[in-house]
Design a protein around this motif. Structure first.
Motif, PDB file in Angstrom:
ATOM      1  N   UNK A 199      61.225   8.849  75.444  1.00 20.66           N
ATOM      2  CA  UNK A 199      62.391   7.984  75.651  1.00 20.66           C
ATOM      3  C   UNK A 199      61.979   6.523  75.507  1.00 20.66           C
ATOM      4  N   UNK A 200      62.970   5.679  75.259  1.00 20.69           N
ATOM      5  CA  UNK A 200      62.716   4.242  75.196  1.00 20.69           C
ATOM      6  C   UNK A 200      62.430   3.691  76.591  1.00 20.69           C
ATOM      7  N   UNK A 201      61.739   2.566  76.631  1.00 17.42           N
ATOM      8  CA  UNK A 201      61.373   1.955  77.904  1.00 17.42           C
ATOM      9  C   UNK A 201      62.216   0.703  78.130  1.00 17.42           C
ATOM     10  N   UNK A 202      63.172   0.743  79.050  1.00 20.29           N
ATOM     11  CA  UNK A 202      64.001  -0.456  79.301  1.00 20.29           C
ATOM     12  C   UNK A 202      63.156  -1.594  79.880  1.00 20.29           C
ATOM     13  N   UNK A 203      63.423  -2.782  79.397  1.00 16.82           N
ATOM     14  CA  UNK A 203      62.749  -3.972  79.923  1.00 16.82           C
ATOM     15  C   UNK A 203      61.224  -3.877  79.780  1.00 16.82           C
ATOM     16  N   UNK A 204      60.789  -3.189  78.716  1.00 20.40           N
ATOM     17  CA  UNK A 204      59.364  -3.043  78.502  1.00 20.40           C
ATOM     18  C   UNK A 204      58.761  -4.273  77.855  1.00 20.40           C
ATOM     19  N   UNK A 205      57.445  -4.463  77.981  1.00 18.53           N
ATOM     20  CA  UNK A 205      56.796  -5.629  77.386  1.00 18.53           C
ATOM     21  C   UNK A 205      56.705  -5.502  75.864  1.00 18.53           C
ATOM     22  N   UNK A 206      56.578  -6.621  75.211  1.00 14.46           N
ATOM     23  CA  UNK A 206      56.418  -6.631  73.758  1.00 14.46           C
ATOM     24  C   UNK A 206      54.942  -6.392  73.427  1.00 14.46           C
ATOM     25  N   UNK A 231      57.046   8.872  78.015  1.00 13.93           N
ATOM     26  CA  UNK A 231      57.597  10.077  78.614  1.00 13.93           C
ATOM     27  C   UNK A 231      58.545   9.679  79.753  1.00 13.93           C
ATOM     28  N   UNK A 232      59.522  10.520  80.046  1.00 17.08           N
ATOM     29  CA  UNK A 232      60.494  10.163  81.108  1.00 17.08           C
ATOM     30  C   UNK A 232      59.832   9.834  82.441  1.00 17.08           C
ATOM     31  N   UNK A 233      58.789  10.581  82.830  1.00 15.11           N
ATOM     32  CA  UNK A 233      58.145  10.305  84.114  1.00 15.11           C
ATOM     33  C   UNK A 233      57.430   8.956  84.103  1.00 15.11           C
ATOM     34  N   UNK A 234      56.892   8.566  82.926  1.00 10.64           N
ATOM     35  CA  UNK A 234      56.239   7.257  82.816  1.00 10.64           C
ATOM     36  C   UNK A 234      57.286   6.142  82.917  1.00 10.64           C
ATOM     37  N   UNK A 235      58.447   6.382  82.308  1.00  8.54           N
ATOM     38  CA  UNK A 235      59.528   5.398  82.410  1.00  8.54           C
ATOM     39  C   UNK A 235      59.933   5.188  83.869  1.00  8.54           C
ATOM     40  N   UNK A 236      60.090   6.291  84.600  1.00 12.37           N
ATOM     41  CA  UNK A 236      60.494   6.181  86.005  1.00 12.37           C
ATOM     42  C   UNK A 236      59.424   5.451  86.824  1.00 12.37           C
ATOM     43  N   UNK A 237      58.154   5.760  86.574  1.00 10.05           N
ATOM     44  CA  UNK A 237      57.083   5.076  87.298  1.00 10.05           C
ATOM     45  C   UNK A 237      57.070   3.587  86.980  1.00 10.05           C
ATOM     46  N   UNK A 278      53.387 -10.982  81.581  1.00  9.10           N
ATOM     47  CA  UNK A 278      52.096 -10.455  82.024  1.00  9.10           C
ATOM     48  C   UNK A 278      52.280  -9.384  83.091  1.00  9.10           C
ATOM     49  N   UNK A 279      53.215  -9.588  84.014  1.00  8.54           N
ATOM     50  CA  UNK A 279      53.461  -8.598  85.056  1.00  8.54           C
ATOM     51  C   UNK A 279      53.995  -7.294  84.460  1.00  8.54           C
ATOM     52  N   UNK A 280      54.841  -7.396  83.471  1.00  9.09           N
ATOM     53  CA  UNK A 280      55.350  -6.181  82.826  1.00  9.09           C
ATOM     54  C   UNK A 280      54.247  -5.434  82.069  1.00  9.09           C
ATOM     55  N   UNK A 281      53.330  -6.208  81.472  1.00 11.17           N
ATOM     56  CA  UNK A 281      52.174  -5.571  80.830  1.00 11.17           C
ATOM     57  C   UNK A 281      51.330  -4.832  81.856  1.00 11.17           C
ATOM     58  N   UNK A 282      51.110  -5.463  83.007  1.00 11.76           N
ATOM     59  CA  UNK A 282      50.285  -4.837  84.042  1.00 11.76           C
ATOM     60  C   UNK A 282      50.931  -3.597  84.631  1.00 11.76           C
ATOM     61  N   UNK A 283      52.235  -3.506  84.564  1.00 10.28           N
ATOM     62  CA  UNK A 283      52.936  -2.345  85.120  1.00 10.28           C
ATOM     63  C   UNK A 283      52.912  -1.139  84.182  1.00 10.28           C
ATOM     64  N   UNK A 284      52.454  -1.349  82.944  1.00 13.36           N
ATOM     65  CA  UNK A 284      52.483  -0.275  81.952  1.00 13.36           C
ATOM     66  C   UNK A 284      51.069   0.016  81.455  1.00 13.36           C
ATOM     67  N   UNK A 285      50.713   1.267  81.432  1.00 12.15           N
ATOM     68  CA  UNK A 285      49.431   1.695  80.864  1.00 12.15           C
ATOM     69  C   UNK A 285      49.624   2.016  79.386  1.00 12.15           C
TER      70      UNK A 285
END
Length: 296
Positions: free
Chosen positions: A19-26, A37-43, A62-69
């Motif tokens: 699925x797409x990631x809302x408000x994800x970093x560029x 994956x949906x569970x990664x999106x929820x996390x 930067x904070x959005x980058x840190x929130x995503x692996x």
């Protein structure tokens, strides 16, 4: 080689289930065009909510980058997706306008970059696989089923192609002769006058000549192989009347030594001395020969 490897080593995952990631970093090379994956999106969304509650301020890039692996990020390529780290390897090598847009081409480029960073290992593996394939095909042809397959292929396909069957038949005869275990049977070493009377040439009798040549000559003829000096691998095939051929007291090995050395290495039994000439020539021939030798 890369195409073959891409059929067995596939790094892609199905696009369904991502699925797409809302408000994800560029991200570099794909910006926001990626999936998780949906569970990664929820996390990820839960982490963003926690960060907002703590700071009470808008989140930075930067904070959005840190929130995503990045290990959980997949980039769509056609009907499949590749892990972002793999996509990054290919994107750094290939210009944006030349990026593959389907699974197999992208997988080919990824395999070459990830597993074969240089062309030498890839070329070496390709050569080894080719040699192995040729060996396996050769072993198949040598057994009974291989002979049957080759025979059926020649009779059902090759023999029905007008031009190919003629060329194939001629090439097959030459290759069978060159690569078969049967060697040319040299019956004896002879000499005959060539290219004109008075000049003698060494040759090997390989068999009887053609009947049409014998009829034209009015007597039986023999086929003679005349090798060239100092490389006896090449030469001429000639048909000579038997009456014009002189048998020589030479072995095949001695004849080859004589040819390779350009006449320097004369076998002991063929070395010409005055005593031997006197013993073997007729009296009148011997006297004429001795006069020529003494005058010279």
């Amino acid at each position: 080689m890369k195409f073959t490897a891409a059929q067995f080593v596939d790094h892609s995952v199905p696009l369904t289930g991502l699925v797409e990631l809302p408000n994800g970093p560029s991200l570099p090379f794909c910006r926001e065009d990626y999936r998780v994956r949906p569970e990664i999106r929820d996390q990820y969304l839960s982490r963003l909510i926690e960060m907002r509650d703590v700071d009470a301020q808008p989140l930075t890039e930067e904070q959005r980058h840190n929130a995503l692996s990045l290990d959980d990020v997949y980039v769509p390529v056609g009907q499949v997706a590749f892990q972002y780290q793999d996509y990054l390897l290919v994107a750094r090598k290939i210009p944006p306008g030349d990026m593959p847009q389907s699974r197999v081409p992208f997988n080919m480029e990824l395999i070459s970059v990830k597993h074969f960073p240089g062309m030498f290992p890839l070329s070496l593996i390709a050569v080894l696989l080719l040699v192995l394939l040729i060996y396996i095909l050769g072993r198949m042809v040598t057994v009974r089923i291989g002979h049957w397959i080759v025979h059926k292929f020649e009779s059902l396909i090759i023999s029905r192609l007008p031009v190919v069957r003629t060329v194939y038949g001629s090439v097959k005869q030459v290759t069978d002769f060159l690569f078969s275990e049967n060697q040319i049977e040299v019956r004896k070493v002879v000499a005959f006058e060539y290219p004109r009377k008075g000049i003698w040439t060494l040759g090997f009798v390989t068999g009887e000549s053609m009947i049409d040549i014998a009829v034209a000559a009015g007597e039986p003829c023999v086929s003679i192989l005349v090798p060239t000096s100092p490389m006896p691998m090449t030469g001429y095939a000639m048909s000579v009347p038997k009456s014009e051929v002189v048998d020589l007291d030479l072995s095949v090995d001695q004849a080859f030594q004589y040819i390779v050395s350009c006449g320097v290495l004369v076998p002991p039994q063929q070395q010409s001395t005055i005593e031997r000439l006197q013993a073997r020539l007729k009296p009148e021939q011997a006297s004429d020969s001795f006069e020529e030798i003494s005058s010279s």
